[in-house]
Scaffold this active site. Structure first.
Site, mmCIF file in Angstrom:
data_model
loop_
_atom_site.group_PDB
_atom_site.id
_atom_site.type_symbol
_atom_site.label_atom_id
_atom_site.label_comp_id
_atom_site.label_asym_id
_atom_site.label_seq_id
_atom_site.Cartn_x
_atom_site.Cartn_y
_atom_site.Cartn_z
ATOM 1 N N GLN A 101 -5.072 -5.198 6.899
ATOM 2 C CA GLN A 101 -6.018 -6.124 6.289
ATOM 3 C C GLN A 101 -6.032 -7.484 6.971
ATOM 4 O O GLN A 101 -6.783 -8.373 6.543
ATOM 5 C CB GLN A 101 -5.694 -6.288 4.801
ATOM 6 C CG GLN A 101 -5.817 -5.027 3.983
ATOM 7 C CD GLN A 101 -7.247 -4.522 3.872
ATOM 8 O OE1 GLN A 101 -8.208 -5.240 4.132
ATOM 9 N NE2 GLN A 101 -7.404 -3.259 3.494
ATOM 10 N N ASP A 117 2.570 -4.324 8.163
ATOM 11 C CA ASP A 117 1.324 -3.599 7.929
ATOM 12 C C ASP A 117 0.189 -4.611 8.073
ATOM 13 O O ASP A 117 -0.031 -5.437 7.187
ATOM 14 C CB ASP A 117 1.352 -2.980 6.531
ATOM 15 C CG ASP A 117 0.018 -2.352 6.129
ATOM 16 O OD1 ASP A 117 -0.938 -2.395 6.929
ATOM 17 O OD2 ASP A 117 -0.066 -1.852 4.989
ATOM 18 N N LYS A 172 -10.999 -0.123 9.816
ATOM 19 C CA LYS A 172 -11.158 -1.375 9.076
ATOM 20 C C LYS A 172 -11.574 -2.527 9.985
ATOM 21 O O LYS A 172 -11.826 -3.636 9.512
ATOM 22 C CB LYS A 172 -9.858 -1.724 8.345
ATOM 23 C CG LYS A 172 -9.451 -0.710 7.291
ATOM 24 C CD LYS A 172 -8.202 -1.147 6.553
ATOM 25 C CE LYS A 172 -7.642 -0.029 5.686
ATOM 26 N NZ LYS A 172 -8.536 0.341 4.582
ATOM 27 N N CYS A 187 -4.767 2.197 -3.849
ATOM 28 C CA CYS A 187 -3.518 2.683 -3.237
ATOM 29 C C CYS A 187 -2.372 1.700 -3.444
ATOM 30 O O CYS A 187 -1.478 1.580 -2.600
ATOM 31 C CB CYS A 187 -3.709 2.990 -1.751
ATOM 32 S SG CYS A 187 -4.797 4.388 -1.425
ATOM 33 N N HIS A 243 0.854 -1.183 0.000
ATOM 34 C CA HIS A 243 0.000 0.000 0.000
ATOM 35 C C HIS A 243 0.892 1.235 0.000
ATOM 36 O O HIS A 243 2.005 1.216 0.536
ATOM 37 C CB HIS A 243 -0.873 -0.044 1.267
ATOM 38 C CG HIS A 243 -1.971 0.959 1.314
ATOM 39 N ND1 HIS A 243 -1.743 2.293 1.613
ATOM 40 C CD2 HIS A 243 -3.315 0.838 1.139
ATOM 41 C CE1 HIS A 243 -2.907 2.938 1.616
ATOM 42 N NE2 HIS A 243 -3.863 2.084 1.324
#
Length: 420
Positions: free
Chosen positions: A208, A205, A231, A374, A128
């Site tokens: 997700q 990261d 999220k 992104c 991202h």
């Protein structure tokens, strides 16, 4: 898990989400844009409302009842995050506005001060922008060199190439856990183990992955991990950074101002103890408290239960998309039980531009995402300017997938008919 059992999770939770029970363009809403942001249960909405209607006050600074309640609830969320990701200490959790700010915190506080010309940072081509641009800025400032892991034939993290990139020059590996475009689940534990053998630090990261599966930072042994509240059923404007305690202690403050100080003179200051030295200014108090309510909600359901149900949704989604002619799907296929990847599908149609697909699906009440998500460098590698993406969460149903795929098929058939 049987289909009947899996359906009970959505059946049990959908009533908790007021926004899902509406019509869009005269059709029942089918919300399949969860990778962009999740919807919020009543418990989260009520927690935010309760703070502003009953406890609104600044934290840490007051001895009156409202400030005490606000501080207890605000700091209580920090303790909930500790349990949610199995951190060792509450001092390892830093509140940020979002995951982008968390990565920038590490980039500026650690990267700008520890990296030098010739040092190497390993990223992947699927990152991202939030885990790409900060390291580009660090490289420009310090002379560090960026290296990129590519994709396998199945459009997954090329672990073999990653091994070849590692060397004594590697100082940082920063990688996404789950790709928001490809849906692949990267082997971050194994990635980290190899990086640490070279003496490199590891940042994950987890935007997700945190909403969809159990995360244990001690088992992953990562140096930093970032998460985004919106999220995972929490409001926008709140995220967090996890960092190993000794590492955070060694890092200078990222921003200056109130809250992050212990003592101030006209020409000098001393920092507050962790985690407050990284939390300058009045924080997003209500949003942080609501993040705590979201974590309570997710933990009450159980992250294993969420992961299991989403495997079934993923299996069903791919089974249905296989019936739509002319689609190209990106990322690895799910395993037979739907596991092995995230419950999202990025795709293109041979006949219809992604934006047109999204526009006409919206007329049927179906909300999906189109664009580069992104991940512009990844899309250039895929030779696509835009893809369509349907992304699922635990409150989605098999019937919603049926509606989506039927509407998608109708849309493609419509365009094919007018094109002759």
């Amino acid at each position: 898990m049987t289909l009947a059992t899996a359906q009970t999770l959505a059946d049990r939770t959908r009533a908790d989400f007021p926004i899902l029970h509406q019509e869009v363009n005269g059709k029942p809403l089918v919300y399949l844009d969860n990778a962009a942001t999740s919807q919020k249960p009543k418990a989260v909405i009520e927690a935010l409302s309760h703070y502003y209607s009953q406890d609104n006050s600044n934290v840490h600074r007051g001895v009156h009842a409202l400030s005490a309640r606000a501080t207890d609830n605000y700091e209580g969320t920090r303790d909930k995050i500790v349990r949610f990701i199995n951190a060792q200490s509450r001092n390892e959790i830093v509140f940020t506005r979002n995951a982008s700010e968390a990565i920038n915190l590490v980039a500026y506080s650690w990267g700008m001060n520890h990296l030098k010309a010739g040092d190497e940072i390993i990223l992947s081509v699927m990152e991202h922008h939030s885990n790409l641009i900060p390291w580009q800025m660090v490289a420009q400032r310090t002379g560090a060199v960026l290296k990129f892991v590519g994709l396998t034939e199945t459009q997954e993290f090329d672990f073999e190439q990653y091994q070849s990139l590692l060397s004594e020059k590697t100082k940082l590996v920063a990688v996404v856990h789950v790709s928001n475009t490809l849906g692949c689940i990267n082997p971050v534990k194994e990635i980290g183990e190899l990086a640490h053998r070279q003496g490199a630090k590891v940042l994950i990261d987890a935007c997700q992955s945190l909403p969809h599966m159990p995360i244990d930072v001690q088992d992953l042994d990562c140096d930093w991990l970032v998460g985004s509240g919106h999220k995972m059923c929490a409001p926008t404007g709140i995220g967090f950074l996890y960092g190993k305690l000794a590492l955070l202690e060694s890092m200078p403050p990222f921003l200056g101002g109130g809250e992050m100080i212990a003592e101030v003179e006209l020409n000098s200051f001393t920092c507050a103890e962790l985690p407050h030295k990284f939390e300058a200014g009045t924080p997003a108090i209500g949003e942080a408290i609501a993040l705590g309510a979201a974590i309570d909600y997710l933990m009450d359901i159980g992250m294993e239960a969420i992961a299991d149900y989403e495997h079934e949704l993923c299996r069903y989604l791919y089974e249905k998309l296989a019936t739509v002619p002319g689609l190209t799907l990106y990322g690895p296929n799910p395993q037979a039980d739907g596991s092995g990847r995230a419950a999202l599908a990025s795709f293109t149609s041979a006949d219809v531009h992604a934006n047109d697909l999204s526009t006409l699906l919206d007329e049927s009440g179906v909300a999906i995402r189109t664009g580069h998500h992104c991940t512009q460098p990844l899309h250039k590698l895929l030779q696509q300017t835009s893809t369509a993406r349907a992304s699922l969460y635990f409150y989605n149903t098999h019937a919603e997938i049926d509606t989506f795929v039927a509407s998608l098929t109708d849309t493609i058939n419509f365009f094919q008919s007018i094109m002759g």
